[in-house]
Scaffold this active site. Structure first.
Site, PDB file in Angstrom:
ATOM      1  N   ASP A   3       9.722  -6.763  -3.809  1.00 36.32           N
ATOM      2  CA  ASP A   3       8.606  -7.271  -2.996  1.00 36.32           C
ATOM      3  C   ASP A   3       8.531  -8.785  -3.167  1.00 36.32           C
ATOM      4  O   ASP A   3       8.894  -9.310  -4.221  1.00 36.32           O
ATOM      5  CB  ASP A   3       7.283  -6.635  -3.447  1.00 36.32           C
ATOM      6  CG  ASP A   3       6.277  -6.527  -2.303  1.00 36.32           C
ATOM      7  OD1 ASP A   3       5.927  -5.399  -1.934  1.00 36.32           O
ATOM      8  OD2 ASP A   3       5.848  -7.582  -1.778  1.00 36.32           O
ATOM      9  N   ASN A   4       8.052  -9.467  -2.137  1.00 32.56           N
ATOM     10  CA  ASN A   4       7.828 -10.914  -2.265  1.00 32.56           C
ATOM     11  C   ASN A   4       6.334 -11.260  -2.230  1.00 32.56           C
ATOM     12  O   ASN A   4       5.973 -12.424  -2.168  1.00 32.56           O
ATOM     13  CB  ASN A   4       8.591 -11.696  -1.189  1.00 32.56           C
ATOM     14  CG  ASN A   4       8.095 -11.373   0.206  1.00 32.56           C
ATOM     15  OD1 ASN A   4       7.346 -10.422   0.393  1.00 32.56           O
ATOM     16  ND2 ASN A   4       8.508 -12.157   1.183  1.00 32.56           N
ATOM     17  N   GLY A  64       1.837  -7.646  -0.144  1.00 29.85           N
ATOM     18  CA  GLY A  64       1.740  -6.732  -1.291  1.00 29.85           C
ATOM     19  C   GLY A  64       1.041  -7.427  -2.456  1.00 29.85           C
ATOM     20  O   GLY A  64       0.783  -8.636  -2.409  1.00 29.85           O
ATOM     21  N   LYS A 109      10.124  -3.638  14.819  1.00 32.21           N
ATOM     22  CA  LYS A 109      10.332  -2.246  14.415  1.00 32.21           C
ATOM     23  C   LYS A 109      11.237  -1.514  15.408  1.00 32.21           C
ATOM     24  O   LYS A 109      12.033  -0.648  15.015  1.00 32.21           O
ATOM     25  CB  LYS A 109       8.987  -1.535  14.271  1.00 32.21           C
ATOM     26  CG  LYS A 109       8.160  -2.009  13.078  1.00 32.21           C
ATOM     27  CD  LYS A 109       8.793  -1.636  11.737  1.00 32.21           C
ATOM     28  CE  LYS A 109       7.860  -1.909  10.572  1.00 32.21           C
ATOM     29  NZ  LYS A 109       8.471  -1.555   9.271  1.00 32.21           N
ATOM     30  N   TYR A 128       5.528  -7.431  15.744  1.00 31.03           N
ATOM     31  CA  TYR A 128       5.666  -6.232  14.902  1.00 31.03           C
ATOM     32  C   TYR A 128       6.376  -5.130  15.683  1.00 31.03           C
ATOM     33  O   TYR A 128       7.358  -4.551  15.201  1.00 31.03           O
ATOM     34  CB  TYR A 128       4.273  -5.771  14.477  1.00 31.03           C
ATOM     35  CG  TYR A 128       4.241  -4.608  13.521  1.00 31.03           C
ATOM     36  CD1 TYR A 128       4.797  -4.703  12.252  1.00 31.03           C
ATOM     37  CD2 TYR A 128       3.630  -3.408  13.880  1.00 31.03           C
ATOM     38  CE1 TYR A 128       4.737  -3.629  11.359  1.00 31.03           C
ATOM     39  CE2 TYR A 128       3.561  -2.341  12.996  1.00 31.03           C
ATOM     40  CZ  TYR A 128       4.119  -2.462  11.734  1.00 31.03           C
ATOM     41  OH  TYR A 128       4.051  -1.395  10.864  1.00 31.03           O
ATOM     42  N   LYS A 180      11.347 -11.378  11.048  1.00 25.19           N
ATOM     43  CA  LYS A 180      12.526 -11.476  10.181  1.00 25.19           C
ATOM     44  C   LYS A 180      12.700 -10.234   9.311  1.00 25.19           C
ATOM     45  O   LYS A 180      13.816  -9.737   9.146  1.00 25.19           O
ATOM     46  CB  LYS A 180      12.436 -12.737   9.308  1.00 25.19           C
ATOM     47  CG  LYS A 180      12.700 -14.016  10.110  1.00 25.19           C
ATOM     48  CD  LYS A 180      12.494 -15.268   9.288  1.00 25.19           C
ATOM     49  CE  LYS A 180      13.659 -15.551   8.370  1.00 25.19           C
ATOM     50  NZ  LYS A 180      13.479 -16.879   7.696  1.00 25.19           N
ATOM     51  N   TYR A 191      23.923   1.801  12.713  1.00 22.24           N
ATOM     52  CA  TYR A 191      24.596   2.048  11.429  1.00 22.24           C
ATOM     53  C   TYR A 191      24.911   3.536  11.266  1.00 22.24           C
ATOM     54  O   TYR A 191      25.940   3.907  10.697  1.00 22.24           O
ATOM     55  CB  TYR A 191      23.748   1.541  10.251  1.00 22.24           C
ATOM     56  CG  TYR A 191      24.081   0.130   9.849  1.00 22.24           C
ATOM     57  CD1 TYR A 191      23.787  -0.941  10.688  1.00 22.24           C
ATOM     58  CD2 TYR A 191      24.711  -0.147   8.633  1.00 22.24           C
ATOM     59  CE1 TYR A 191      24.117  -2.240  10.332  1.00 22.24           C
ATOM     60  CE2 TYR A 191      25.035  -1.438   8.271  1.00 22.24           C
ATOM     61  CZ  TYR A 191      24.731  -2.484   9.120  1.00 22.24           C
ATOM     62  OH  TYR A 191      25.059  -3.768   8.762  1.00 22.24           O
ATOM     63  N   TYR A 196      21.034  -8.895  -3.701  1.00 24.52           N
ATOM     64  CA  TYR A 196      21.992  -8.182  -4.545  1.00 24.52           C
ATOM     65  C   TYR A 196      21.222  -7.258  -5.482  1.00 24.52           C
ATOM     66  O   TYR A 196      20.295  -7.679  -6.158  1.00 24.52           O
ATOM     67  CB  TYR A 196      22.837  -9.171  -5.372  1.00 24.52           C
ATOM     68  CG  TYR A 196      23.712  -8.465  -6.371  1.00 24.52           C
ATOM     69  CD1 TYR A 196      24.861  -7.787  -5.958  1.00 24.52           C
ATOM     70  CD2 TYR A 196      23.367  -8.441  -7.723  1.00 24.52           C
ATOM     71  CE1 TYR A 196      25.650  -7.110  -6.867  1.00 24.52           C
ATOM     72  CE2 TYR A 196      24.159  -7.762  -8.643  1.00 24.52           C
ATOM     73  CZ  TYR A 196      25.301  -7.099  -8.213  1.00 24.52           C
ATOM     74  OH  TYR A 196      26.074  -6.426  -9.114  1.00 24.52           O
ATOM     75  N   PHE A 252       0.836  -1.205   0.000  1.00 27.07           N
ATOM     76  CA  PHE A 252       0.000   0.000   0.000  1.00 27.07           C
ATOM     77  C   PHE A 252       0.875   1.261   0.000  1.00 27.07           C
ATOM     78  O   PHE A 252       0.852   2.062  -0.949  1.00 27.07           O
ATOM     79  CB  PHE A 252      -0.923  -0.085   1.226  1.00 27.07           C
ATOM     80  CG  PHE A 252      -1.634   1.176   1.603  1.00 27.07           C
ATOM     81  CD1 PHE A 252      -2.370   1.895   0.675  1.00 27.07           C
ATOM     82  CD2 PHE A 252      -1.587   1.635   2.922  1.00 27.07           C
ATOM     83  CE1 PHE A 252      -3.041   3.053   1.040  1.00 27.07           C
ATOM     84  CE2 PHE A 252      -2.263   2.784   3.293  1.00 27.07           C
ATOM     85  CZ  PHE A 252      -2.978   3.500   2.356  1.00 27.07           C
TER      86      PHE A 252
END
Ligand code: UDP
Length: 315
Positions: free
Chosen positions: A31-32, A36, A149, A145, A91, A159, A62, A11
């Site tokens: 996307d997998n 979606g 997050k 969730y 994950k 990072y 990659y 979305f």
């Protein structure tokens, strides 16, 4: 610019891809299709500025060529979706964020994390400023969730601090609009689809819990501005106009002219009692605030669902 958007068939991801393309940038969408849909990006197929990778960002990824930005939007985001996919949700917030950060670092690209108001859990501070640390149950059903997050935010800041990566974190509050799945389980899509099909409108609990609903165009514009002009500290993007769930049900009934009855169902475990973004920081840092009133946004969303539900929708 050339940017990678994970969750590009979702979305928000698909609207965000549209926003970058509109300004002449190139987008690599990934996307997998766990939540979606190819339908959300069908209009981009054939656009030479758009490439699509059918892939799970939680696995090694990659991406060929230079990138200026990596925007990590892949994740189930509706409570019923992350209850159905608890481990992929953990994950993609953990391993997926790590992979997306790794790509950004390798490409010397800006990294952008789609975080959530769920990091505030069932908040004890209201409305919620970014400085609030939250009230999350790590072992409850929503923990998959919320904690993913929260970990994603921690990893992004690591990072930033350790590798000097240029990073952004948006905390997205409830967002609605065209391309929500009719049965994604969220309150706006549920109520509209129920109202349009004459099914009972399902209020969980007594309906006094609150949420604040942002129209997708406003949300995506805030995200786009934050990507370009923000800093590393989190920014809430949402519409501060707060509704009770009961008030939303009444508004949907009014706007659809529906004859649907209202029924009550049990309140899901750990359902936050209140939620409203404090958007002072977004106003100050980005000069952003939402423009689309909820009535207008709902009317546009109702029109979208009327068209997509087709003959099945009464009223
Ligand atoms: N809700 C509801 N009826 C529905 C779906 C949701 O009353 O059919 C309530 C839900 O319990 C919560 C609020 O609406 O209090 C928002 O739920 P949603 O699933 O949209 O997302 P959340 O904000 O909880 O992540």
């Amino acid at each position: 610019m050339r940017v990678l958007i994970t969750g590009a068939a979702g979305f928000l991801g698909s609207h965000l891809a549209d926003r970058f393309l509109r300004d002449g940038h190139a987008v690599v969408g990934l996307d997998n299709f766990v939540t979606g849909s190819p339908d959300n990006i069908a209009h981009l197929m054939g656009n030479t500025a758009f490439e699509f990778l059918h892939h799970n960002i939680s696995n090694f990824t990659y991406v060929a060529g230079a990138l200026d930005g990596v925007l990590h939007f892949a994740s189930p985001a509706s409570p019923i979706d992350y209850l159905e996919h608890p481990i992929p949700t953990l994950k993609v917030g953990a391993l997926g964020t790590h992979n997306a950060l790794g790509i950004a670092k390798a490409k010397q690209a800006r990294f952008f994390l789609a975080s959530t108001s769920e990091v505030y859990g069932d908040p004890l501070v209201h409305p919620q400023p970014e400085s609030y640390w939250g009230n999350v149950n790590p072992i409850g059903p929503r923990g998959v969730y919320d904690e993913a997050k929260r970990f994603a935010e921690a990893l992004t800041m690591a990072y930033h601090r350790f590798h000097g990566l240029d990073t952004r974190i948006v905390r997205i509050f409830n967002t609605y609009g065209p391309r929500m799945r009719p049965r994604d389980g969220r309150v706006v899509s549920n109520f509209i689809v129920q109202a349009l099909t004459g099914a009972p409108i399902t209020i969980y609990g007594d309906g006094t819990q609150t949420r604040s609903f942002c129209y997708v165009d406003d949300e995506v514009e805030g995200i786009y501005q934050l990507f370009q002009r923000g800093d590393a500290m989190p920014v809430n993007i949402g519409n501060p106009v707060e509704f009770t769930v009961r008030g939303l049900a009444d508004l949907v009934v009014e706007l659809t002219g529906s004859a649907s009855a209202i029924v009550h169902k049990p309140l899901p475990e750990d359902d936050p009692k209140v939620r409203q973004p404090d958007i002072t920081r977004a106003r100050q840092v980005l000069g952003w605030e939402p423009r689309v009133p909820v009535r207008e946004g709902l009317a546009r969303t109702i029109a979208h669902f009327r068209a997509t539900l087709g003959a099945g929708a009464r009223a």
